[in-house]
Write a protein that holds these residues in place. Structure first.
Motif, short mmCIF file in Angstrom:
data_model
loop_
_atom_site.label_atom_id
_atom_site.label_comp_id
_atom_site.label_asym_id
_atom_site.label_seq_id
_atom_site.Cartn_x
_atom_site.Cartn_y
_atom_site.Cartn_z
N VAL A 193 -8.78 3.83 -13.78
CA VAL A 193 -7.93 4.42 -14.73
C VAL A 193 -6.77 4.83 -13.83
N ILE A 233 -0.14 5.70 -19.19
CA ILE A 233 -1.45 5.15 -18.89
C ILE A 233 -0.91 3.71 -18.45
N MET A 254 -10.40 10.51 -18.87
CA MET A 254 -10.14 9.26 -19.58
C MET A 254 -11.51 8.27 -19.25
N GLY A 255 -11.61 8.22 -17.97
CA GLY A 255 -12.41 7.44 -17.45
C GLY A 255 -13.91 7.79 -17.80
N LEU A 301 -10.18 2.32 -25.30
CA LEU A 301 -9.64 3.78 -25.08
C LEU A 301 -9.34 4.49 -26.55
N ALA A 304 -6.71 1.05 -17.90
CA ALA A 304 -7.94 2.07 -18.18
C ALA A 304 -9.26 1.28 -18.49
N LEU A 363 -7.00 11.57 -15.84
CA LEU A 363 -7.49 10.15 -15.35
C LEU A 363 -8.99 10.16 -15.46
N ASP A 377 -9.64 -3.31 -23.49
CA ASP A 377 -9.52 -1.92 -22.81
C ASP A 377 -8.84 -1.06 -23.89
#
Length: 139
Positions: A34, A26, A65-66, A7, A29, A62, A3
């Motif tokens: 996330v 974080i 990022m996902g 990321l 993730a 979030l 992960d």
């Protein structure tokens, strides 16, 4: 690939200055979930309550990022719509945001983000839609 490697590949420029200023950390993730925390202190409005805009920053972080994890390696996300419903105030401690996908498509991704206080009570519910744009060489 772990992960953490995913990321780093999805967010090569890091988390960004705003997330650093707000103290967002974080915790987890992946394409399916996330999770991050953010302190209330330093992110309040004049009455000492968690600023609604701070909740939206956490939610957008979030969801984006996902979306980045889903879109890689040939696409990147840009937010096109976000909304938030604020359910209760947070005045101290840390809030935790958990993002889960609603839709993971080729050209868009949508996420629901639930932000809770330390007692597990819901502070905010947000939804974000990201467009997934193709990387263009030399641009």
């Amino acid at each position: 690939m772990s992960d953490a490697q995913d990321l780093t590949a999805a967010m090569p420029q890091g988390m960004g200055a705003l997330n650093d200023k707000m103290g967002i950390e974080i915790i987890e993730a992946s394409v399916n979930r996330v999770v991050a925390t953010m302190p209330v202190e330093g992110n309040t409005q004049p009455y000492g309550l968690l600023h609604g805009g701070a909740s939206v920053v956490l939610a957008e972080t979030l969801g984006s990022m996902g979306s980045a994890l889903h879109a890689q390696p040939d696409r990147y996300p840009v937010g096109v719509d976000i909304n938030a419903t604020h359910h209760r105030a947070a005045t101290s401690g840390t809030v935790t945001g958990v993002a889960t996908p609603i839709h993971l498509g080729r050209s868009t991704a949508a996420w629901e983000i639930v932000i809770s206080n330390e007692e597990g009570k819901r502070v905010c519910t947000s939804r974000i839609t990201c467009a997934l744009l193709p990387y263009q060489p030399n641009s």
